[in-house]
Design a protein around this motif. Structure first.
Motif, PDB file in Angstrom:
ATOM      1  N   GLY A 286      45.878  34.562  36.779  1.00 28.29           N
ATOM      2  CA  GLY A 286      45.919  33.869  35.491  1.00 28.29           C
ATOM      3  C   GLY A 286      44.543  33.506  34.957  1.00 28.29           C
ATOM      4  N   GLY A 287      43.771  32.780  35.759  1.00 22.75           N
ATOM      5  CA  GLY A 287      42.469  32.304  35.292  1.00 22.75           C
ATOM      6  C   GLY A 287      41.526  33.450  34.996  1.00 22.75           C
ATOM      7  N   TYR A 288      41.481  34.421  35.871  1.00 16.44           N
ATOM      8  CA  TYR A 288      40.575  35.549  35.680  1.00 16.44           C
ATOM      9  C   TYR A 288      40.901  36.301  34.396  1.00 16.44           C
ATOM     10  CZ  TYR A 288      38.528  40.177  36.077  1.00 16.44           C
ATOM     11  OH  TYR A 288      37.853  41.333  35.795  1.00 16.44           O
ATOM     12  N   TRP A 316      31.864  48.134  39.768  1.00 13.12           N
ATOM     13  CA  TRP A 316      31.212  46.819  39.761  1.00 13.12           C
ATOM     14  C   TRP A 316      32.030  45.850  38.944  1.00 13.12           C
ATOM     15  CZ3 TRP A 316      28.088  47.480  43.451  1.00 13.12           C
ATOM     16  CH2 TRP A 316      27.398  48.685  43.604  1.00 13.12           C
ATOM     17  N   ILE A 317      31.706  44.577  39.065  1.00 13.06           N
ATOM     18  CA  ILE A 317      32.490  43.555  38.355  1.00 13.06           C
ATOM     19  C   ILE A 317      32.444  43.780  36.839  1.00 13.06           C
ATOM     20  CG2 ILE A 317      30.627  41.866  38.174  1.00 13.06           C
ATOM     21  CD1 ILE A 317      34.319  41.031  38.936  1.00 13.06           C
ATOM     22  N   THR A 318      31.314  44.255  36.323  1.00 15.08           N
ATOM     23  CA  THR A 318      31.224  44.440  34.872  1.00 15.08           C
ATOM     24  C   THR A 318      32.298  45.408  34.394  1.00 15.08           C
ATOM     25  OG1 THR A 318      28.858  44.012  34.932  1.00 15.08           O
ATOM     26  CG2 THR A 318      29.693  45.135  32.988  1.00 15.08           C
ATOM     27  N   GLY A 319      32.515  46.460  35.159  1.00 19.87           N
ATOM     28  CA  GLY A 319      33.558  47.415  34.787  1.00 19.87           C
ATOM     29  C   GLY A 319      34.957  46.826  34.913  1.00 19.87           C
ATOM     30  N   GLU A 424      30.846  36.665  41.090  1.00 19.76           N
ATOM     31  CA  GLU A 424      31.571  35.455  41.454  1.00 19.76           C
ATOM     32  C   GLU A 424      32.134  34.708  40.252  1.00 19.76           C
ATOM     33  OE1 GLU A 424      28.622  36.396  42.501  1.00 19.76           O
ATOM     34  OE2 GLU A 424      28.431  36.131  44.670  1.00 19.76           O
ATOM     35  N   THR A 425      31.489  34.834  39.110  1.00 16.70           N
ATOM     36  CA  THR A 425      31.943  34.034  37.961  1.00 16.70           C
ATOM     37  C   THR A 425      33.086  34.716  37.217  1.00 16.70           C
ATOM     38  OG1 THR A 425      30.403  34.941  36.320  1.00 16.70           O
ATOM     39  CG2 THR A 425      29.610  33.084  37.657  1.00 16.70           C
ATOM     40  N   GLY A 426      33.318  35.990  37.496  1.00 12.92           N
ATOM     41  CA  GLY A 426      34.436  36.704  36.894  1.00 12.92           C
ATOM     42  C   GLY A 426      34.179  37.162  35.476  1.00 12.92           C
ATOM     43  N   GLY A 427      33.435  36.375  34.730  1.00 10.40           N
ATOM     44  CA  GLY A 427      33.135  36.713  33.344  1.00 10.40           C
ATOM     45  C   GLY A 427      31.854  36.030  32.914  1.00 10.40           C
ATOM     46  N   TRP A 477      35.507  26.664  36.082  1.00 11.64           N
ATOM     47  CA  TRP A 477      35.925  27.448  34.914  1.00 11.64           C
ATOM     48  C   TRP A 477      36.997  28.438  35.383  1.00 11.64           C
ATOM     49  CZ3 TRP A 477      31.843  27.906  38.017  1.00 11.64           C
ATOM     50  CH2 TRP A 477      31.543  29.149  38.557  1.00 11.64           C
ATOM     51  N   PRO A 478      37.852  28.898  34.457  1.00 12.41           N
ATOM     52  CA  PRO A 478      39.034  29.664  34.890  1.00 12.41           C
ATOM     53  C   PRO A 478      38.722  30.972  35.615  1.00 12.41           C
ATOM     54  CG  PRO A 478      39.285  28.924  32.609  1.00 12.41           C
ATOM     55  CD  PRO A 478      37.890  28.586  33.001  1.00 12.41           C
ATOM     56  N   GLY A 479      37.599  31.618  35.282  1.00 14.63           N
ATOM     57  CA  GLY A 479      37.303  32.927  35.862  1.00 14.63           C
ATOM     58  C   GLY A 479      36.600  32.870  37.209  1.00 14.63           C
ATOM     59  N   MET A 480      36.383  31.667  37.729  1.00 10.01           N
ATOM     60  CA  MET A 480      35.591  31.532  38.957  1.00 10.01           C
ATOM     61  C   MET A 480      36.281  32.168  40.168  1.00 10.01           C
ATOM     62  SD  MET A 480      36.401  27.491  39.498  1.00 10.01           S
ATOM     63  CE  MET A 480      35.029  27.196  40.587  1.00 10.01           C
TER      64      MET A 480
END
Ligand code: WTA
Length: 662
Positions: A286-288, A316-319, A424-427, A477-480
């Protein structure tokens, strides 16, 4: 400096400022500056705004449960499915014929998936995974290059509630095995091969070698046939299945999206830390997704009618966040390109932007520096007027590269968002909202609405504007990330210990430490100075290596630079600069002198490089990060550590020889 020991010296020259055009602001998704106050005054309920972008099967009870920091929970009690949110709802809402994925292979072949096509294939592959024995919460490893089957497999996993762990296709067999072992993953999806600079690469061979290193049973492997007749003639083993055959077997099948708890794991992403063992960063459902969707809309300004392109790799996370989940949650068209930017020519990316009339382009500073080195004549061959917004991510961008991007790619019309964030921050966490804020080249910008980022000294006190210190995030924060997989203890050690009272259960006593140095100006704009492990101490002064690099890259004729600290009898540490020059530039004493002067001019004699080494390349990891550790070892004449994770190990030796001959 009052507290020289604890502060970095940040002396980037006074930044210029740029305003977004009225035209951009008028159409921007977020253009009301009140958004910052709204989030602050209404925290954490402000995050409902992000959650509302999603379709929930069951409403959540609470926005944030912070009763057990740092194990925060977001949108607790809520239930949803990510694949439903990224695919089904667009089909249901009249957008089934909108293109979801526009894919281009290195040789120019193209594939187009509408949301309807995506729906069909995600369902069929979800059915196939189930049939192979994948159950909810089983970790499925995806070891694939940039082909459409990768996002399809991710969404199929999400559909049945099986977390994925994507291993970057360029990683070695060992890296694959380590990650499968760490996640106890019994399923693998991979492919026979892919093209790199025109030639087919054997990927399955590497995957098989990796599988040999997995220390538990692997139930099934699925292999995409990417190369067709160019393939390497592998026979599939007993538990290996052909992707195409599986889809045929499950043609037309539909799998109900599994209701997942907001806090259920969506994926694992392994990333490197201070030790050799990769960290399994855990992101949830949900948060992510809410955070990826909100930042895609607010920062990248994505609308579903757009053609959007992030040139990162999905490995990678960016993708993950900004090719797949964010853009698809918004129902937009996302472009995927298989190959390298210089194949067959150095205008390939600009060719793709022109051909698909790309509206938004998001890339990395290292790429921009390469484009700059190749020269503006390549973008000039193409009509880039479809572009509306540009973005960068992954490392600090020096003002000169920023301005080159702004001018030669954006024609001085597109805002540039310099987005700071981490696996780690997701966004995105720190950047300008392009329809609200002015831009300052070199500075990422203020924290996004709802993000409480501060710059502090070693004791956790906020530093004054203009001073440098350490970046912290003082509210969740939600994406953490929720934890490191199976390792809550390391999670606390790596990210929280430094600035938190770890005995407290008051969330105000918990501070997230990203391990970046940064400074802040009077407008609350944050300039990232780089990882704190990249900080050097010259005669008692701490200097950000990124800052010195920025100065060097600001010198005419320099394309890229890496700076490390080498041991020095008198100064403690001295500055070693490894420099790549632009094509046609003489690498002589005069150039060396100009570089030294450039650094002295920008920072002061204190930062004067002890040695300037010209090199055609820098040692880089496969993800494109400069391996500073190796450069330090060379500078110190030490024995070199592990070079096997390098993309270009041969370059190390040549640099070493040069340094030794000086
Ligand atoms: C760095 C990539 C300066 C930073 C999304 C961070 C940046 C690390 C920026 C995370 C930026 C990322 N300006 N530095 N705009 N973006 N970084 O996990 O040091 O691969 O801690 O995530 O990259 O890298 P990661």
């Amino acid at each position: 400096m009052a507290d020289g020991d604890t502060e970095l010296e940040a002396r980037l020259v006074e930044q210029e400022e740029f305003e977004p055009s009225e035209e951009f602001v008028a159409q921007a998704n977020v253009s009301d500056p009140a958004v910052y106050d709204e989030f602050e005054e209404n925290w954490p309920e402000c995050w409902e705004r992000a959650a509302e972008m999603l379709d929930w099967d069951e409403a959540y009870d609470e926005v944030l449960d912070d009763s057990n920091p740092p194990f925060y929970e977001w949108f607790t009690g809520g239930k949803l499915n990510v694949s439903y949110n990224c695919v089904d709802r667009h089909v249901e809402n009249g957008d089934k014929n909108r293109v979801a994925i526009k894919w281009e292979g290195e040789h120019g072949e193209t594939r187009t998936y509408t949301y309807q096509d995506l729906y069909r294939e995600v369902n069929e592959f979800a059915a196939a995974l189930r049939d192979l024995g994948v159950e909810e919460d089983d970790v499925v490893t995806l070891y694939m290059p940039m082909i459409p089957e990768l996002p399809i497999a991710m969404l199929a996993c999400a559909r049945i509630g099986a977390p994925h762990s994507v291993v970057f296709g360029g990683f070695s067999a060992d890296a694959l095995a380590t990650r499968m072992n760490a996640a106890d993953s019994q399923f693998l999806v991979t492919c026979d091969g892919y093209y790199r600079r025109g030639d087919p690469l054997d990927h399955l061979d590497k995957a098989n070698e990796g599988l040999d290193g997995v220390d538990h049973g692997v139930d099934a492997t699925v292999v995409v046939d990417r190369l067709g007749d160019d393939g390497f003639g592998h026979d599939l083993k007993g538990n290996q299945h052909d992707w195409g055959d599986l889809l045929d077997e499950h043609a037309g099948e539909r799998i109900d999206p599994v209701e997942r708890d907001a806090e259920d794991m969506l994926f694992l992403m392994y990333t490197s830390g201070t030790t050799g063992q990769p960290k399994g960063v855990k992101h949830t459902t949900g948060g992510y997704l809410a955070y990826a969707a909100w930042t895609s809309q607010a920062v990248l300004d994505i609308e579903k009618e757009d053609t959007y392109w992030c040139s990162a790799d999905i490995g990678w996370i960016t993708g993950h966040s900004y090719i797949v989940y964010g853009p698809m949650a918004l129902g937009t068209t996302t472009v995927m390109y298989e190959g390298t930017p210089d194949f067959p020519n150095r205008d390939r990316l600009w060719d793709i932007i022109e051909k698909y009339a790309v509206d938004i382009f998001y890339t990395a500073p290292t790429a921009i520096r390469a484009f700059m080195k190749w020269g503006s004549r390549f973008p000039e061959q193409h009509d880039l007027s479809s572009l509306r917004l540009l973005g960068t991510v992954g490392e600090p961008i020096n003002p000169r590269a920023w301005k080159w991007y702004y001018k030669h790619i954006g024609n001085e019309e597109c805002p540039v968002v310099d987005t700071w964030w981490q696996t780690e921050t997701g966004g995105m966490m720190i950047t300008t909202l392009p329809g609200v804020k002015k831009m300052k080249p070199g500075s990422a910008g203020p924290p996004l609405p709802g993000i409480d980022a501060q710059i502090v000294d070693t004791s956790g006190e906020q530093v004054d504007a203009g001073r440098a210190g350490y970046l912290t995030v003082n509210k969740p924060w939600p994406g953490m990330l929720r934890t490191l997989y199976n390792n809550d203890e390391r999670f606390i050690q790596e990210y929280w210990q430094e600035y938190s009272d770890t005995d407290s259960d008051d969330p105000d006593d918990w501070v997230y430490f990203p391990e970046d140095g940064a400074k802040i100006d009077g407008d609350d704009y944050i300039t990232i100075l780089g990882r704190v492990d990249d900080v050097i101490n010259v005669s008692g002064h701490r200097l950000g290596t990124m800052e010195i690099e920025s100065a060097i890259v600001g010198v005419e004729g320099v394309a890229e630079a890496a700076v490390v600290g080498g041991n020095h009898e008198v100064k403690g540490e001295a500055v070693y600069a490894y420099v790549i020059t632009e094509e046609g530039q003489d690498e002589d004493e005069a150039m060396r002198q100009r570089i030294i002067e450039g650094v002295e001019d920008a920072i002061g004699p204190i930062a004067r490089p002890e040695m300037v080494v010209f090199t055609p390349e820098l040692p880089k990891t496969r993800s494109g990060k400069i391996m500073r550790r190796l450069l330090e070892e060379i500078a110190n004449g030490e024995e070199l550590g592990d070079t096997t994770t390098l993309r270009n190990p041969e370059v190390v030796e040549s640099i070493q020889r040069q340094v030794e001959s000086e």
